[in-house]
Design a protein around this motif. Sequence first.
Motif, PDB file in Angstrom:
ATOM      1  N   ARG A  16       5.203  10.609 -12.592  1.00 52.24           N
ATOM      2  CA  ARG A  16       5.522   9.068 -12.708  1.00 52.24           C
ATOM      3  C   ARG A  16       4.600   8.644 -13.803  1.00 52.24           C
ATOM      4  NH1 ARG A  16       9.391   9.777 -10.660  1.00 52.24           N
ATOM      5  NH2 ARG A  16       9.899   7.948 -11.807  1.00 52.24           N
ATOM      6  N   LEU A  49       0.804  -1.368   0.061  1.00 50.05           N
ATOM      7  CA  LEU A  49       0.117  -0.073   0.002  1.00 50.05           C
ATOM      8  C   LEU A  49       0.676   1.237   0.184  1.00 50.05           C
ATOM      9  CD1 LEU A  49      -2.569  -0.957   2.503  1.00 50.05           C
ATOM     10  CD2 LEU A  49      -3.082  -1.115   0.105  1.00 50.05           C
ATOM     11  N   GLN A  77      -7.898  15.141   5.798  1.00 57.01           N
ATOM     12  CA  GLN A  77      -6.441  14.415   5.319  1.00 57.01           C
ATOM     13  C   GLN A  77      -6.550  13.530   4.279  1.00 57.01           C
ATOM     14  OE1 GLN A  77      -5.091  13.387   8.930  1.00 57.01           O
ATOM     15  NE2 GLN A  77      -3.537  14.909   9.153  1.00 57.01           N
ATOM     16  N   GLU A  93      -8.384   1.677  -2.921  1.00 60.31           N
ATOM     17  CA  GLU A  93      -8.596   0.313  -2.587  1.00 60.31           C
ATOM     18  C   GLU A  93      -9.142   0.312  -0.969  1.00 60.31           C
ATOM     19  OE1 GLU A  93      -4.533  -2.181  -3.393  1.00 60.31           O
ATOM     20  OE2 GLU A  93      -4.053  -0.078  -3.286  1.00 60.31           O
ATOM     21  N   ALA A 147      -6.162   9.077  10.245  1.00 53.47           N
ATOM     22  CA  ALA A 147      -6.445  10.228   9.135  1.00 53.47           C
ATOM     23  C   ALA A 147      -7.911  10.955   9.568  1.00 53.47           C
ATOM     24  CB  ALA A 147      -5.972   9.687   7.777  1.00 53.47           C
ATOM     25  N   TRP A 155       2.461   8.143  -5.996  1.00 50.58           N
ATOM     26  CA  TRP A 155       2.954   9.520  -6.280  1.00 50.58           C
ATOM     27  C   TRP A 155       3.846  10.074  -5.055  1.00 50.58           C
ATOM     28  CZ3 TRP A 155      -1.973   7.899  -5.118  1.00 50.58           C
ATOM     29  CH2 TRP A 155      -2.447   8.246  -3.611  1.00 50.58           C
ATOM     30  N   LEU A 181      -6.000   1.238   6.323  1.00 47.00           N
ATOM     31  CA  LEU A 181      -4.491   1.649   6.698  1.00 47.00           C
ATOM     32  C   LEU A 181      -4.480   2.992   7.392  1.00 47.00           C
ATOM     33  CD1 LEU A 181      -1.650   1.040   7.279  1.00 47.00           C
ATOM     34  CD2 LEU A 181      -1.240   2.197   5.070  1.00 47.00           C
ATOM     35  N   LEU A 182      -5.597   3.977   6.390  1.00 51.64           N
ATOM     36  CA  LEU A 182      -5.605   5.347   6.993  1.00 51.64           C
ATOM     37  C   LEU A 182      -6.396   5.448   8.121  1.00 51.64           C
ATOM     38  CD1 LEU A 182      -6.157   6.747   3.286  1.00 51.64           C
ATOM     39  CD2 LEU A 182      -4.166   7.264   4.543  1.00 51.64           C
ATOM     40  N   LYS A 226      -4.670  14.519   0.849  1.00 56.77           N
ATOM     41  CA  LYS A 226      -3.397  13.689   0.882  1.00 56.77           C
ATOM     42  C   LYS A 226      -3.550  12.343   0.030  1.00 56.77           C
ATOM     43  CE  LYS A 226      -1.467  15.585   5.007  1.00 56.77           C
ATOM     44  NZ  LYS A 226      -0.629  16.420   4.249  1.00 56.77           N
ATOM     45  N   VAL A 227      -4.609  11.750  -0.038  1.00 60.38           N
ATOM     46  CA  VAL A 227      -4.680  10.465  -0.970  1.00 60.38           C
ATOM     47  C   VAL A 227      -5.795  10.452  -2.020  1.00 60.38           C
ATOM     48  CG1 VAL A 227      -5.337   7.905  -0.656  1.00 60.38           C
ATOM     49  CG2 VAL A 227      -4.166   9.338   1.198  1.00 60.38           C
ATOM     50  N   LEU A 283      -6.307   0.205   1.559  1.00 56.91           N
ATOM     51  CA  LEU A 283      -5.760   1.577   1.986  1.00 56.91           C
ATOM     52  C   LEU A 283      -6.571   2.556   2.758  1.00 56.91           C
ATOM     53  CD1 LEU A 283      -3.416   3.476   1.335  1.00 56.91           C
ATOM     54  CD2 LEU A 283      -4.490   4.249  -0.680  1.00 56.91           C
ATOM     55  N   ASN A 341       3.565   5.124 -14.647  1.00 57.74           N
ATOM     56  CA  ASN A 341       2.631   3.845 -14.338  1.00 57.74           C
ATOM     57  C   ASN A 341       2.248   4.342 -12.875  1.00 57.74           C
ATOM     58  OD1 ASN A 341       5.376   3.916 -13.287  1.00 57.74           O
ATOM     59  ND2 ASN A 341       5.371   1.646 -13.501  1.00 57.74           N
ATOM     60  N   LEU A 342       1.162   4.975 -13.088  1.00 58.84           N
ATOM     61  CA  LEU A 342       0.709   5.787 -11.670  1.00 58.84           C
ATOM     62  C   LEU A 342      -0.070   4.665 -11.167  1.00 58.84           C
ATOM     63  CD1 LEU A 342       1.034   9.061 -10.846  1.00 58.84           C
ATOM     64  CD2 LEU A 342      -0.862   8.266  -9.938  1.00 58.84           C
ATOM     65  N   PRO A 355      -4.841  13.350  -5.022  1.00 62.18           N
ATOM     66  CA  PRO A 355      -3.641  12.980  -5.920  1.00 62.18           C
ATOM     67  C   PRO A 355      -3.720  11.522  -6.486  1.00 62.18           C
ATOM     68  CG  PRO A 355      -2.936  12.849  -3.351  1.00 62.18           C
ATOM     69  CD  PRO A 355      -4.182  13.538  -3.542  1.00 62.18           C
ATOM     70  N   GLN A 356      -4.624  10.719  -5.966  1.00 61.02           N
ATOM     71  CA  GLN A 356      -4.673   9.463  -6.652  1.00 61.02           C
ATOM     72  C   GLN A 356      -5.406   9.627  -7.924  1.00 61.02           C
ATOM     73  OE1 GLN A 356      -6.909   6.086  -4.197  1.00 61.02           O
ATOM     74  NE2 GLN A 356      -8.625   7.409  -5.129  1.00 61.02           N
TER      75      GLN A 356
END
Lengths: 251, 252
Positions: free
Chosen positions: B248, A87, B163, B147, B159, A91, B153-154, B167-168, B150, B250-251, B171-172
């Motif tokens: 980048r 995970l 946030q 996901e 979070a 970016w 996890l946050l 932050k996720v 994810l 292959n994001l 950008p994703q």
Amino acid sequence: MEPAVNITDLCVSYTLNKKELKVLENVNLRAEAGRFVSIIGPSGCGKSTLFRTIAGLEKKYTGSVIVNGCDIRNSRPHIAYMLQKDLLLPWRNVRQNIVLPLELAGTLKNTDADFIENMISEFGLKGFADAYPDELSGGMRQRVALLRTWLMEGSVMLLDEPFGALDALTRKHMQDWLTGIWEKHRKTVLFITHDIEEAVYLSDEVFVMGPRPGRIVEHINIDIERPRKSDITCTPLFIDYKRRLVSALQV
Amino acid sequence: MRKFTNTGKLSLPVSFAAIIIVWETLVYILKTPNYLIPAPSAVVQAMIEAFPVLMRHTSVTLLEVILGFASALVLSAVISLLMVRFSVLYKILWPYMVISQTIPLYILAPLFMIWFGFGILPKVLIVVLVCFFPITVGFVQGLTSTEPELDELLQVMRATPSQILWKVRVPQAMPQFFSGLKIAAAYSVTGAVLSEWVGAQEGLGIFLTRSMKTFKTAALFADIVIIVVLSLILFYAISLIEKRVIRRRNLL
Ligand SMILES: Nc1ncnc2c1ncn2[C@@H]1O[C@H](COP(=O)(O)OP(=O)(O)OP(=O)(O)O)[C@@H](O)[C@H]1O
Ligand SMILES: [Mg+2]
């Protein structure tokens, strides 16, 4: 002393197609602070479910889960949890990925920059701090995810098969490295694995889980002195522990 | 491998040149009258002759496109973020957005003219309408495709919702957001031209109808060429910005 994690009679079940599916049944597990405790069991026996429950993500359970003296029903536990997937955020570069927990907790500003850099080199990531996850090998990615977990607030670390997806050679290398780093810091670790040798090599004690519904079928203390070097895997004592785990897993 | 990449780069200009040559030759051999299918050379000639007029019309259309696209961008971004943050809004707004896409533009264009007059406003609104949907669909999809692990996890990292959003999720969402932008850019010029058809003083759509009515087919083709070039420029401008934002490749 208070155990770091104390689980009594934990039961978890899911409903699948309107049928009740028992995943964990009467799981009892105690882990003292500062110990490396492994949980080994066949695929699908509920190891990840056990971790999700300890982390406070699984709310529907019976029994009790006490983390550092606090029932997790009453207050969310502070726990560092590394999930089965790494995970990493694609970016963000390595450094930015690692500091995410500090950033979210708002403590990044007060964190010493040298401390971060030291941790980066201690985790073998020196020179890769500005690389992006897609530029890293599998082993490197796991190191990044481990370091991110390391920097999460919480006295207990839950590691869900951190080396599961690695090739045998990298895996061995990562085990040696993890033993070294753990022996230095002595955090409380709960560690899930499929691998018997890995369990014996890394742990102070091993809990063996049986197939579904998951329950603890065996608890073995691994009394091999530390620091451990990789050549111990051929000693009779080590092989004896392996044999005991093999037979426990066959029950 | 090298060889293949090289031929890949050349394939577009070569095939394009081939089409032009075949076209020109066929028109020449078959002696097709210019008002039916003009030869490429006739199109170029028409474009040179009408160049100042064409540019005046182009600037009008371009203004409509840019105003419409920019407004749609801001509107989509704000509404997408609000919908993802407050799911009630999503449930309320989403059906209307889909419905808005089912009403044909050539019905809306004259309606907008009746409501908002003959000026630039109804044209800009049509462009907004054309661009809004693809941008919003892309952005919302990107924002909501985290996901589940994810998310967990946050949650463990405690979070806050804002946030997680900034932050996720944002950008994703960038790759899908830019996909939506590119689709919108490709359609925006066509949208503006269509709205001008219904009634306008100036613009590529007006030039188009005028050329059609006077059987100046070569001028009509010249107009189409400009529409295509304009759309392509917008498309590649967005791609360029995308490459700078998403460093980048292959994001996902
Ligand atoms: N959300 C869910 N709904 C229904 N069933 C689930 C859910 N999550 C897990 N299960 C089931 O619970 C069982 C235990 O899953 P879990 O992921 O805990 O196993 P595991 O021991 O971690 O397996 P592995 O070693 O393959 O990771 C599995 O049979 C799985 O199919
Ligand atoms: Mg698992």
